[in-house]
Design a protein around this motif. Sequence first.
Motif, PDB file in Angstrom:
ATOM      1  N   PHE A 125      23.455  47.892  57.543  1.00 28.93           N
ATOM      2  CA  PHE A 125      24.552  47.100  58.079  1.00 28.93           C
ATOM      3  C   PHE A 125      25.693  47.045  57.080  1.00 28.93           C
ATOM      4  CE2 PHE A 125      20.596  45.714  59.865  1.00 28.93           C
ATOM      5  CZ  PHE A 125      20.859  45.714  61.223  1.00 28.93           C
ATOM      6  N   GLN A 126      26.896  47.303  57.566  1.00 30.27           N
ATOM      7  CA  GLN A 126      28.082  47.259  56.712  1.00 30.27           C
ATOM      8  C   GLN A 126      28.933  46.072  57.122  1.00 30.27           C
ATOM      9  OE1 GLN A 126      30.205  50.848  55.955  1.00 30.27           O
ATOM     10  NE2 GLN A 126      32.120  49.779  55.576  1.00 30.27           N
ATOM     11  N   SER A 127      29.258  45.240  56.120  1.00 31.38           N
ATOM     12  CA  SER A 127      30.089  44.063  56.345  1.00 31.38           C
ATOM     13  C   SER A 127      31.298  44.119  55.422  1.00 31.38           C
ATOM     14  CB  SER A 127      29.297  42.790  56.059  1.00 31.38           C
ATOM     15  OG  SER A 127      28.154  42.723  56.869  1.00 31.38           O
ATOM     16  N   SER A 128      32.438  43.645  55.919  1.00 33.25           N
ATOM     17  CA  SER A 128      33.671  43.602  55.146  1.00 33.25           C
ATOM     18  C   SER A 128      34.056  42.158  54.881  1.00 33.25           C
ATOM     19  CB  SER A 128      34.809  44.283  55.904  1.00 33.25           C
ATOM     20  OG  SER A 128      34.509  45.633  56.144  1.00 33.25           O
ATOM     21  N   PHE A 129      34.471  41.896  53.635  1.00 33.61           N
ATOM     22  CA  PHE A 129      34.855  40.547  53.237  1.00 33.61           C
ATOM     23  C   PHE A 129      36.215  40.597  52.553  1.00 33.61           C
ATOM     24  CE2 PHE A 129      30.275  40.854  53.260  1.00 33.61           C
ATOM     25  CZ  PHE A 129      29.943  39.829  54.129  1.00 33.61           C
ATOM     26  N   PRO A 130      37.254  40.061  53.206  1.00 35.65           N
ATOM     27  CA  PRO A 130      38.576  40.031  52.577  1.00 35.65           C
ATOM     28  C   PRO A 130      38.548  39.145  51.335  1.00 35.65           C
ATOM     29  CG  PRO A 130      38.697  39.429  54.903  1.00 35.65           C
ATOM     30  CD  PRO A 130      37.254  39.488  54.538  1.00 35.65           C
ATOM     31  N   ILE A 131      38.989  39.702  50.228  1.00 38.64           N
ATOM     32  CA  ILE A 131      39.085  38.930  48.992  1.00 38.64           C
ATOM     33  C   ILE A 131      40.486  38.345  48.869  1.00 38.64           C
ATOM     34  CG2 ILE A 131      39.043  39.093  46.478  1.00 38.64           C
ATOM     35  CD1 ILE A 131      36.849  41.123  46.750  1.00 38.64           C
ATOM     36  N   ARG A 132      41.477  39.179  49.151  1.00 40.30           N
ATOM     37  CA  ARG A 132      42.874  38.730  49.150  1.00 40.30           C
ATOM     38  C   ARG A 132      43.617  39.462  50.258  1.00 40.30           C
ATOM     39  NH1 ARG A 132      43.309  39.305  42.921  1.00 40.30           N
ATOM     40  NH2 ARG A 132      42.148  37.462  42.309  1.00 40.30           N
ATOM     41  N   THR A 133      44.506  38.745  50.921  1.00 37.68           N
ATOM     42  CA  THR A 133      45.359  39.369  51.926  1.00 37.68           C
ATOM     43  C   THR A 133      46.813  39.177  51.519  1.00 37.68           C
ATOM     44  OG1 THR A 133      45.279  37.363  53.257  1.00 37.68           O
ATOM     45  CG2 THR A 133      43.731  39.093  53.842  1.00 37.68           C
ATOM     46  N   ASN A 134      47.603  40.196  51.764  1.00 35.43           N
ATOM     47  CA  ASN A 134      49.027  40.208  51.405  1.00 35.43           C
ATOM     48  C   ASN A 134      49.234  39.850  49.935  1.00 35.43           C
ATOM     49  OD1 ASN A 134      50.027  40.951  53.990  1.00 35.43           O
ATOM     50  ND2 ASN A 134      49.638  38.863  54.673  1.00 35.43           N
ATOM     51  N   HIS A 135      48.394  40.403  49.098  1.00 40.40           N
ATOM     52  CA  HIS A 135      48.458  40.138  47.658  1.00 40.40           C
ATOM     53  C   HIS A 135      49.464  41.087  46.995  1.00 40.40           C
ATOM     54  CE1 HIS A 135      47.195  39.189  43.604  1.00 40.40           C
ATOM     55  NE2 HIS A 135      46.948  40.467  43.382  1.00 40.40           N
ATOM     56  N   VAL A 136      50.363  40.528  46.217  1.00 38.19           N
ATOM     57  CA  VAL A 136      51.321  41.330  45.453  1.00 38.19           C
ATOM     58  C   VAL A 136      50.847  41.344  44.010  1.00 38.19           C
ATOM     59  CG1 VAL A 136      53.718  41.560  44.717  1.00 38.19           C
ATOM     60  CG2 VAL A 136      53.197  40.721  47.019  1.00 38.19           C
ATOM     61  N   PHE A 137      50.572  42.536  43.501  1.00 33.30           N
ATOM     62  CA  PHE A 137      50.134  42.660  42.114  1.00 33.30           C
ATOM     63  C   PHE A 137      51.296  42.318  41.183  1.00 33.30           C
ATOM     64  CE2 PHE A 137      47.054  45.405  44.269  1.00 33.30           C
ATOM     65  CZ  PHE A 137      45.874  44.920  43.721  1.00 33.30           C
ATOM     66  N   PRO A 138      51.048  41.541  40.135  1.00 35.53           N
ATOM     67  CA  PRO A 138      52.150  41.106  39.270  1.00 35.53           C
ATOM     68  C   PRO A 138      52.655  42.192  38.320  1.00 35.53           C
ATOM     69  CG  PRO A 138      50.072  40.173  38.520  1.00 35.53           C
ATOM     70  CD  PRO A 138      49.787  40.890  39.799  1.00 35.53           C
ATOM     71  N   TYR A 139      51.814  43.175  37.983  1.00 36.74           N
ATOM     72  CA  TYR A 139      52.192  44.202  37.011  1.00 36.74           C
ATOM     73  C   TYR A 139      51.760  45.577  37.501  1.00 36.74           C
ATOM     74  CZ  TYR A 139      51.862  39.955  34.178  1.00 36.74           C
ATOM     75  OH  TYR A 139      51.970  38.669  33.717  1.00 36.74           O
ATOM     76  N   GLU A 140      52.498  46.579  37.095  1.00 39.77           N
ATOM     77  CA  GLU A 140      52.044  47.954  37.287  1.00 39.77           C
ATOM     78  C   GLU A 140      50.970  48.234  36.250  1.00 39.77           C
ATOM     79  OE1 GLU A 140      55.238  50.741  37.060  1.00 39.77           O
ATOM     80  OE2 GLU A 140      56.215  50.000  38.865  1.00 39.77           O
ATOM     81  N   GLY A 141      50.039  49.082  36.606  1.00 38.47           N
ATOM     82  CA  GLY A 141      49.019  49.462  35.645  1.00 38.47           C
ATOM     83  C   GLY A 141      47.623  49.482  36.237  1.00 38.47           C
ATOM     84  N   GLN A 142      46.641  49.508  35.340  1.00 41.62           N
ATOM     85  CA  GLN A 142      45.239  49.628  35.725  1.00 41.62           C
ATOM     86  C   GLN A 142      44.606  48.252  35.939  1.00 41.62           C
ATOM     87  OE1 GLN A 142      42.765  52.585  33.697  1.00 41.62           O
ATOM     88  NE2 GLN A 142      41.390  50.889  33.193  1.00 41.62           N
ATOM     89  N   TYR A 143      43.951  48.104  37.080  1.00 42.91           N
ATOM     90  CA  TYR A 143      43.228  46.885  37.424  1.00 42.91           C
ATOM     91  C   TYR A 143      41.750  47.222  37.549  1.00 42.91           C
ATOM     92  CZ  TYR A 143      47.575  44.440  38.446  1.00 42.91           C
ATOM     93  OH  TYR A 143      48.813  43.832  38.338  1.00 42.91           O
ATOM     94  N   THR A 144      40.897  46.300  37.146  1.00 46.44           N
ATOM     95  CA  THR A 144      39.451  46.478  37.288  1.00 46.44           C
ATOM     96  C   THR A 144      38.857  45.226  37.898  1.00 46.44           C
ATOM     97  OG1 THR A 144      39.335  47.954  35.374  1.00 46.44           O
ATOM     98  CG2 THR A 144      37.281  46.927  36.080  1.00 46.44           C
ATOM     99  N   PHE A 145      38.125  45.405  38.989  1.00 44.74           N
ATOM    100  CA  PHE A 145      37.349  44.338  39.598  1.00 44.74           C
ATOM    101  C   PHE A 145      35.887  44.663  39.362  1.00 44.74           C
ATOM    102  CE2 PHE A 145      41.291  43.507  41.646  1.00 44.74           C
ATOM    103  CZ  PHE A 145      41.251  42.198  42.091  1.00 44.74           C
TER     104      PHE A 145
END
Length: 170
Positions: A125-145
Amino acid sequence: MTNLSNQPDRGINRKTSLKLRSIITAFISLLFFSCENQALYDQYQAIDNTTWEKDKEYYFTFLVTDISVPYNLTLEVRNNNLYPYQNLWLFCKEELPIGPLKRDTIECMLANEYGKWHGHGISLFQSSFPIRTNHVFPYEGQYTFSFRQGMRNDKLSGIQEIGFRVEKAQ
């Protein structure tokens, strides 16, 4: 003398054929452009032996170059019938290119109170969970979650894969 009334008009057939080819080409082009994937990042990681160890953390790293548009961030969970619980608690960390590490706790409801899985599938079973919607990243660059299971079990069975998707908001 030749009877011209029985011969097809080749000029009309060529025009019809050319129009038909143009319509088919336009349709195929439209089909390719409409299927354009808006995902900036879409990645899955398999859980080792479908047993998620308490201290095992899964990382998703991506590059953001356009900070002028909003994005939707979605966590994907693939579980099987052996998952023993209704929900899944996760500890989430976000590393920005600049600034402090952000932490959050996420609850993913995988089944209803009667044990029926919410996700799509038959035995997986595959489920999707929105973490953020319409999120604007504050900086250009590399992000890691990163995600670590927050259940009380040292070894959590039944979770096969987790995924993370970042796509432009509509």
